[in-house]
Every structure is written in structure tokens, then in C-alpha cells.
Design a protein around this motif. Structure first.
Motif, PDB file in Angstrom:
ATOM      1  N   ASP A  19       6.298  59.961  32.644  1.00 43.76           N
ATOM      2  CA  ASP A  19       6.382  58.441  32.800  1.00 43.76           C
ATOM      3  C   ASP A  19       5.630  58.192  33.518  1.00 43.76           C
ATOM      4  OD1 ASP A  19       8.229  58.916  34.833  1.00 43.76           O
ATOM      5  OD2 ASP A  19      10.017  58.884  33.046  1.00 43.76           O
ATOM      6  N   ARG A  20       5.791  56.468  34.220  1.00 40.16           N
ATOM      7  CA  ARG A  20       5.288  56.372  35.492  1.00 40.16           C
ATOM      8  C   ARG A  20       5.346  56.793  36.353  1.00 40.16           C
ATOM      9  NH1 ARG A  20       1.278  52.962  34.158  1.00 40.16           N
ATOM     10  NH2 ARG A  20      -0.175  51.806  36.549  1.00 40.16           N
ATOM     11  N   GLU A  21       7.054  56.886  36.801  1.00 42.32           N
ATOM     12  CA  GLU A  21       7.722  57.179  37.724  1.00 42.32           C
ATOM     13  C   GLU A  21       7.650  58.715  38.809  1.00 42.32           C
ATOM     14  OE1 GLU A  21      11.870  58.013  40.138  1.00 42.32           O
ATOM     15  OE2 GLU A  21      11.498  56.355  38.455  1.00 42.32           O
ATOM     16  N   GLN A  22       7.435  59.933  36.906  1.00 41.84           N
ATOM     17  CA  GLN A  22       6.472  61.032  37.590  1.00 41.84           C
ATOM     18  C   GLN A  22       5.300  61.319  37.396  1.00 41.84           C
ATOM     19  OE1 GLN A  22       8.730  62.025  32.970  1.00 41.84           O
ATOM     20  NE2 GLN A  22       9.815  63.467  34.315  1.00 41.84           N
ATOM     21  N   ALA A  23       4.353  60.577  37.041  1.00 38.03           N
ATOM     22  CA  ALA A  23       3.111  60.336  37.248  1.00 38.03           C
ATOM     23  C   ALA A  23       2.903  60.031  38.116  1.00 38.03           C
ATOM     24  CB  ALA A  23       2.096  59.356  35.947  1.00 38.03           C
ATOM     25  N   GLY A  24       3.242  59.373  39.154  1.00 40.04           N
ATOM     26  CA  GLY A  24       3.050  58.601  40.503  1.00 40.04           C
ATOM     27  C   GLY A  24       3.558  59.364  41.183  1.00 40.04           C
ATOM     28  N   GLU A  70      -5.228  53.433  37.205  1.00 40.25           N
ATOM     29  CA  GLU A  70      -5.725  53.430  35.652  1.00 40.25           C
ATOM     30  C   GLU A  70      -5.053  55.696  35.658  1.00 40.25           C
ATOM     31  OE1 GLU A  70     -10.466  53.193  35.071  1.00 40.25           O
ATOM     32  OE2 GLU A  70     -10.142  51.790  36.472  1.00 40.25           O
ATOM     33  N   LEU A  71      -5.840  55.883  37.179  1.00 40.73           N
ATOM     34  CA  LEU A  71      -4.360  57.031  36.923  1.00 40.73           C
ATOM     35  C   LEU A  71      -3.623  57.252  35.808  1.00 40.73           C
ATOM     36  CD1 LEU A  71      -5.347  60.228  36.328  1.00 40.73           C
ATOM     37  CD2 LEU A  71      -4.717  59.660  39.463  1.00 40.73           C
ATOM     38  N   MET A  98      -2.468  59.087  32.037  1.00 40.40           N
ATOM     39  CA  MET A  98      -1.755  60.308  32.017  1.00 40.40           C
ATOM     40  C   MET A  98      -0.515  59.686  31.191  1.00 40.40           C
ATOM     41  SD  MET A  98      -3.639  62.625  33.200  1.00 40.40           S
ATOM     42  CE  MET A  98      -2.696  64.191  33.154  1.00 40.40           C
ATOM     43  N   THR A  99       0.138  58.601  32.069  1.00 46.87           N
ATOM     44  CA  THR A  99       0.734  58.120  30.766  1.00 46.87           C
ATOM     45  C   THR A  99       0.812  57.829  29.341  1.00 46.87           C
ATOM     46  OG1 THR A  99       1.212  56.129  32.314  1.00 46.87           O
ATOM     47  CG2 THR A  99       2.461  57.732  32.854  1.00 46.87           C
TER      48      THR A  99
END
Ligand code: CMP
Length: 140
Positions: A42-47, A61-62, A66-67
């Protein structure tokens, strides 16, 4: 010395059916696979994973990329594993990656570059722990 590192098969390579070829390449290059899973961030994990890139022009964009679909993280081990894997993977920009590298074969551009590989032993330890609990790593 045997060294652990993390490889992620990114959403572009998974959706284009390249994960099997990438697994074959890393095994042929002498890596042992200590852990492997398919997951979607999810966005939090990718962040959190890419926190070091926060504020860079390509950061949002990354995270979108990635999500966007499933990924396949792998904990790998090999002599000089971190630097060796970066050679096998090739330059960040797939268009500049040397012939025969994973990104030259399966990547598209600087963002959709098929795989991520840890850039130092310190980051490798953190990145392996990000995806794999101790009881999800084998033989290493
Ligand atoms: P990776 O090795 O996973 O580390 C950070 C990622 O950000 C990188 O691969 C690319 O997917 C992406 N990236 C790095 N530089 C750029 C850039 N200049 N423009 C867009 N994406 C980038």
C-alpha cells in the motif's frame, strides 16, 4: 564472504510475465534464495520502503508505480552478494543498462526498471527485514 541482499521484481516485470526468467537468472548467477513472496504494497508501505527518496521529483510517481500491482521480493545470499547483484541488475535507467543485465532485458526506462536491488550491506539488512520475518528466511 556470503552476503545477503534484497531483490524486488517490480509490478512491470510481474505483469509482463518476467518473474520466472528473473528467478532463473539470479539462481544461474549463484544466488541462494533465502525467502520469496508475492505481495502488494500500500502507499504507506511503499513510502516507508523508499523513505530515502522522499522529496525527489519522481517520488510520488515511484509510489504510484510500486503500488500498481503485485511485486515479488526475494532475500538472496551469495559471496559479495550486494555488489554482485547490482552488476547482474544493471544501471537504474533501463535504457543505459549494459547488455545481458536484468534491466536491459526486462526494464523499460528509469522508473519502470523491472527490479530493485539493495545498494549497500546496511540497507540490504534493513530491506530484507522489511519484507521477511526471521521465520520466513531459510538456510541463511
Ligand atoms: P530503485 O532501484 O528501486 O530505486 C529507486 C527507484 O526510483 C528506481 O529504482 C526507479 O524505479 C525510480 N527512479 C529513480 N530515478 C528516477 C528518475 N529520475 N525518474 C523516475 N524514477 C526514478
Amino acid at each position: 564472504m556470503e552476503e545477503r541482499t534484497l531483490l524486488i521484481v517490480k509490478p512491470d516485470a510481474v505483469s509482463q510475465h518476467h518473474m520466472g526468467s528473473i528467478i532463473t537468472m539470479v539462481e544461474a548467477e549463484g544466488f541462494r534464495i533465502l525467502g520469496m513472496k508475492m505481495t502488494q504494497l500500500d502507499r504507506e508501505q511503499a513510502g516507508a520502503f523508499y523513505a530515502v527518496h522522499q522529496g525527489k521529483p519522481f517520488y510520488e510517481e515511484l509510489l504510484d508505480f510500486m503500488t500498481s500491482g503485485p511485486i515479488v521480493p526475494m532475500a538472496l545470499s551469495r559471496k559479495e552478494g550486494v555488489s554482485y547483484l547490482r552488476q547482474v541488475v544493471g544501471a537504474t535507467n533501463s535504457r543505459e543498462a549494459a547488455e545481458g543485465t536484468i534491466r536491459a532485458q526486462f526494464g523499460t526506462d528509469v522508473q519502470q526498471n523491472a527490479v530493485h536491488a539493495s545498494d549497500s550491506p546496511e540497507n540490504a539488512a534493513k530491506e530484507v527485514a522489511f519484507f521477511f520475518a526471521e521465520d520466513e528466511r531459510f538456510g541463511g
